[in-house]
Design a protein around this motif. Structure first.
Motif, PDB file in Angstrom:
ATOM      1  N   GLU A 134     -55.873  38.077 -16.238  1.00  0.00           N
ATOM      2  CA  GLU A 134     -55.193  37.701 -17.470  1.00  0.00           C
ATOM      3  C   GLU A 134     -53.713  37.393 -17.260  1.00  0.00           C
ATOM      4  O   GLU A 134     -53.018  37.001 -18.196  1.00  0.00           O
ATOM      5  CB  GLU A 134     -55.333  38.827 -18.501  1.00  0.00           C
ATOM      6  N   LEU A 135     -53.237  37.553 -16.032  1.00  0.00           N
ATOM      7  CA  LEU A 135     -51.817  37.370 -15.744  1.00  0.00           C
ATOM      8  C   LEU A 135     -51.522  35.948 -15.288  1.00  0.00           C
ATOM      9  O   LEU A 135     -52.397  35.239 -14.788  1.00  0.00           O
ATOM     10  CB  LEU A 135     -51.371  38.339 -14.651  1.00  0.00           C
ATOM     11  N   SER A 136     -50.258  35.551 -15.408  1.00  0.00           N
ATOM     12  CA  SER A 136     -49.814  34.262 -14.875  1.00  0.00           C
ATOM     13  C   SER A 136     -49.738  34.331 -13.355  1.00  0.00           C
ATOM     14  O   SER A 136     -49.795  35.414 -12.752  1.00  0.00           O
ATOM     15  CB  SER A 136     -48.431  33.916 -15.429  1.00  0.00           C
ATOM     16  N   GLY A 137     -49.585  33.151 -12.717  1.00  0.00           N
ATOM     17  CA  GLY A 137     -49.479  33.124 -11.270  1.00  0.00           C
ATOM     18  C   GLY A 137     -48.298  33.925 -10.757  1.00  0.00           C
ATOM     19  O   GLY A 137     -48.402  34.647  -9.765  1.00  0.00           O
ATOM     20  N   GLY A 138     -47.171  33.810 -11.428  1.00  0.00           N
ATOM     21  CA  GLY A 138     -45.994  34.562 -11.011  1.00  0.00           C
ATOM     22  C   GLY A 138     -46.199  36.054 -11.132  1.00  0.00           C
ATOM     23  O   GLY A 138     -45.769  36.831 -10.265  1.00  0.00           O
ATOM     24  N   GLN A 139     -46.856  36.483 -12.216  1.00  0.00           N
ATOM     25  CA  GLN A 139     -47.135  37.910 -12.384  1.00  0.00           C
ATOM     26  C   GLN A 139     -48.120  38.404 -11.332  1.00  0.00           C
ATOM     27  O   GLN A 139     -47.978  39.516 -10.816  1.00  0.00           O
ATOM     28  CB  GLN A 139     -47.680  38.159 -13.788  1.00  0.00           C
ATOM     29  N   GLN A 140     -49.102  37.566 -10.984  1.00  0.00           N
ATOM     30  CA  GLN A 140     -50.046  37.960  -9.948  1.00  0.00           C
ATOM     31  C   GLN A 140     -49.349  38.120  -8.594  1.00  0.00           C
ATOM     32  O   GLN A 140     -49.665  39.044  -7.834  1.00  0.00           O
ATOM     33  CB  GLN A 140     -51.179  36.932  -9.845  1.00  0.00           C
ATOM     34  N   GLN A 141     -48.390  37.246  -8.307  1.00  0.00           N
ATOM     35  CA  GLN A 141     -47.671  37.398  -7.047  1.00  0.00           C
ATOM     36  C   GLN A 141     -46.819  38.661  -7.060  1.00  0.00           C
ATOM     37  O   GLN A 141     -46.637  39.310  -6.026  1.00  0.00           O
ATOM     38  CB  GLN A 141     -46.816  36.160  -6.768  1.00  0.00           C
ATOM     39  N   ARG A 142     -46.318  39.042  -8.227  1.00  0.00           N
ATOM     40  CA  ARG A 142     -45.593  40.314  -8.326  1.00  0.00           C
ATOM     41  C   ARG A 142     -46.531  41.486  -8.043  1.00  0.00           C
ATOM     42  O   ARG A 142     -46.119  42.482  -7.433  1.00  0.00           O
ATOM     43  CB  ARG A 142     -44.979  40.463  -9.717  1.00  0.00           C
ATOM     44  N   VAL A 143     -47.777  41.386  -8.501  1.00  0.00           N
ATOM     45  CA  VAL A 143     -48.757  42.422  -8.186  1.00  0.00           C
ATOM     46  C   VAL A 143     -48.949  42.496  -6.670  1.00  0.00           C
ATOM     47  O   VAL A 143     -49.016  43.587  -6.089  1.00  0.00           O
ATOM     48  CB  VAL A 143     -50.105  42.138  -8.886  1.00  0.00           C
TER      49      VAL A 143
END
Length: 239
Positions: A134-143
């Motif tokens: 459910e996250l954006s690409g940028g948020q996924q990279q932060r994960v």
């Protein structure tokens, strides 16, 4: 690494040729070069994901050149973090589950306080229970960055970590890696094609046809681009 060479068969050209690099702890290194120059091979050999054909590799203070695979796996799990362009996350799991998965598979316990600190540092506070899909690409990279940092690694290897991100989001991810170096003393080795991304590093390595042709303090983005163009042009002429 000392005098490292790597080839993928007797009839194949050398992907790396006699490369020697020493990276002090707490240093941010950018690795650049044209396609096929040996960037990813260097990173994979340095991280113990690939075995060199010749030479010696030291990772987190230990010579891994002839280390048994089980011991090498433990060393990577305990002392090394990885961030890749493709994120390598499980979309059906939550942020917390993705970040903790490698530690749990390895039987290591991460405290709630450490986990909260990492989430806060990467801007994911309040999102621990959200599914990654459910996250954006940028948020996924932060994960992915949080997963790399949660075990307090000595070294983080990043392969094109901003390649799939827009400039603003990519800049934020680079800022997280820079903070890991400056505030936590982590060593970061990053492969990138982007001079703007490379400029956040302390040290620039340039490869051409498997050879290390430059090892310098990192200049500004325009100078990086000019040096990369010169190296890439020389590689094309040589071929």
């Amino acid at each position: 690494m000392d005098s490292v060479g790597r080839r993928y068969g007797a009839a194949q050209p050398w992907a790396l040729r006699d490369v020697s690099v020493r990276v002090p702890a707490g240093t941010f290194v950018a690795v650049m070069g044209a396609t096929g120059s040996g960037k990813s091979t260097l990173l994979h050999c340095a991280a113990g994901l690939d075995r060199p054909t010749g030479g010696e590799v030291t990772l987190a203070g230990r010579n891994i050149t002839r280390m048994r695979e089980a011991a090498l796996t433990r060393l990577r799990r305990d002392r090394v973090g990885f961030v890749f362009q493709s994120y390598n996350l499980l979309s059906e799991l939550t942020v917390r589950q993705n970040v903790l998965l490698p530690s749990r598979l390895g039987g290591r316990r991460v405290s709630g306080a450490d986990l909260d600190t990492v989430f806060e540092s990467v801007g994911l506070a309040g999102k621990a229970g959200q599914r990654v899909g459910e996250l954006s690409g940028g948020q996924q990279q932060r994960v992915a960055v949080a997963r790399a940092l949660v075990t307090r690694p000595a070294v983080v290897f990043a392969d094109e970590p901003t390649g799939a991100l827009d400039p603003t989001t990519g800049g934020r991810v680079l800022g997280l890696l820079r903070d890991a170096v400056d505030e936590l003393g982590v060593t970061v080795v990053m492969v990138t094609h982007d001079p703007v991304a490379a400029r956040v590093s302390d040290r620039l390595l340039l490869l051409r046809d498997g050879l290390l042709v430059a090892d310098t303090p990192t200049p500004d983005a325009a100078t990086i681009a000019a040096r990369l163009a010169a190296v890439s042009g020389a590689a094309m002429v040589a071929s």
